[in-house]
Design a protein around this motif. Sequence first.
Motif, mmCIF file in Angstrom:
data_model
loop_
_atom_site.group_PDB
_atom_site.id
_atom_site.type_symbol
_atom_site.label_atom_id
_atom_site.label_comp_id
_atom_site.label_asym_id
_atom_site.label_seq_id
_atom_site.Cartn_x
_atom_site.Cartn_y
_atom_site.Cartn_z
ATOM 1 N N ARG A 1 0.935 -1.329 -0.018
ATOM 2 C CA ARG A 1 0.106 0.163 -0.090
ATOM 3 C C ARG A 1 0.841 1.338 -0.151
ATOM 4 O O ARG A 1 1.658 1.357 0.754
ATOM 5 N N ASP B 1 -6.653 2.029 -9.697
ATOM 6 C CA ASP B 1 -7.180 2.557 -8.630
ATOM 7 C C ASP B 1 -8.598 3.152 -8.708
ATOM 8 O O ASP B 1 -8.662 4.400 -8.670
ATOM 9 N N MET C 1 -5.970 -4.853 -3.370
ATOM 10 C CA MET C 1 -4.919 -4.171 -3.795
ATOM 11 C C MET C 1 -4.866 -3.757 -5.039
ATOM 12 O O MET C 1 -5.591 -4.399 -6.133
#
Length: 267
Positions: free
Chosen positions: A155, A197, A212
Motif C-alpha cells: 500500500r 485505483d 490491492m
Amino acid sequence: MTAVRVSFVSDIHGNVEGLARVAATAEQLVVLGDLLDYVDYHEHGRGILGTVFGADRVAPFARLRSAGDFVALREYNRALWDTVRDPVGLLTEVVSRRYSEIVDVLPPGTLLTLGNVDVAAVWQDVAGERMPFLDGAVRTVAGRRFGFVAGGSSRPGVPMRPPETVWQPLVRPAETYRAVVDALEPVDVLCAHLPPDLPLLRYDVVPARLEMYGPGLLEYIDRHRPAMALFGHVHQPLSRRARRGRTECLNVGHFQRFPTAFDVTLD
C-alpha cells in the motif's frame, strides 16, 4: 493484415486443466498472473498449503481469513511452516512442480506476467529460458503494442512488512511498482495483474473490501490513454469494466472458477 484473436486469462490458481483447454485453441494467449493457489478456499486439500499440510489444517486458515483476523492468520501460517524440517526446500519443490505443469500446456509465443501470489525466482528457474515473465516490457501483437507490469504492490505510504514465512510471493514496495509503470513506454494495451485505483474495479463483493491496486496504473492511463487496460486479481468485482477517458479498463475474469478466456480480435 490478418485478424488475430487474443485470449486473456488471469488468476489461474492451479486450474491447469482449464488452462490447457484454452491454450489448445488460442491464436495468441496472454496470461496475467496468479498461476499458483497458496490456499484453495473452495477445496482445502488443493493449493500449496493443502498439498503440504492437508485439508484439515487448511480449514482454520480459511476461517481466520474469512473473519479478517490477519494477526492470528499470520501466526497460524507461521506455526504451520515451523513444523516442517526444510520448509524452503519443500516449498520450492511443490511450486516447481506446479510451474512445470503450467508451462508444459502453454503454447510457444504465450505472453505471460506473474501475479502477487507467484514466486518469481522459482518461475525463472523452471521456465525462465523458455518463457520469461514480462515486467516493464513491451511486445507487439497484430501491430498493437502490449505493455506488461508484473506482481503485486504494498500500500502506498505503508512500509512493507518483512516476509514472516518461507512463502515470498511477488509483492513489491509501492515505489518500486510505480517506477516500473512510470518507465513503461506508451502502449495500446496495458496488461497488469492488479487493477488501477478505481473503487468500482477494486471492490470485491464477497469479502466486502477494496483489494490491492497497482500504484501508477491510473496515472499511466490518464497520461498515455491506451485503448485498453486489462487485469485480474479481484475475483468478484463490483464491476468488471469501467471507462476512463478513452481507455476501457476491464477485469478479464477469475479463471480458476470460470475457466474461459476474455477474447479480443485485432485486425
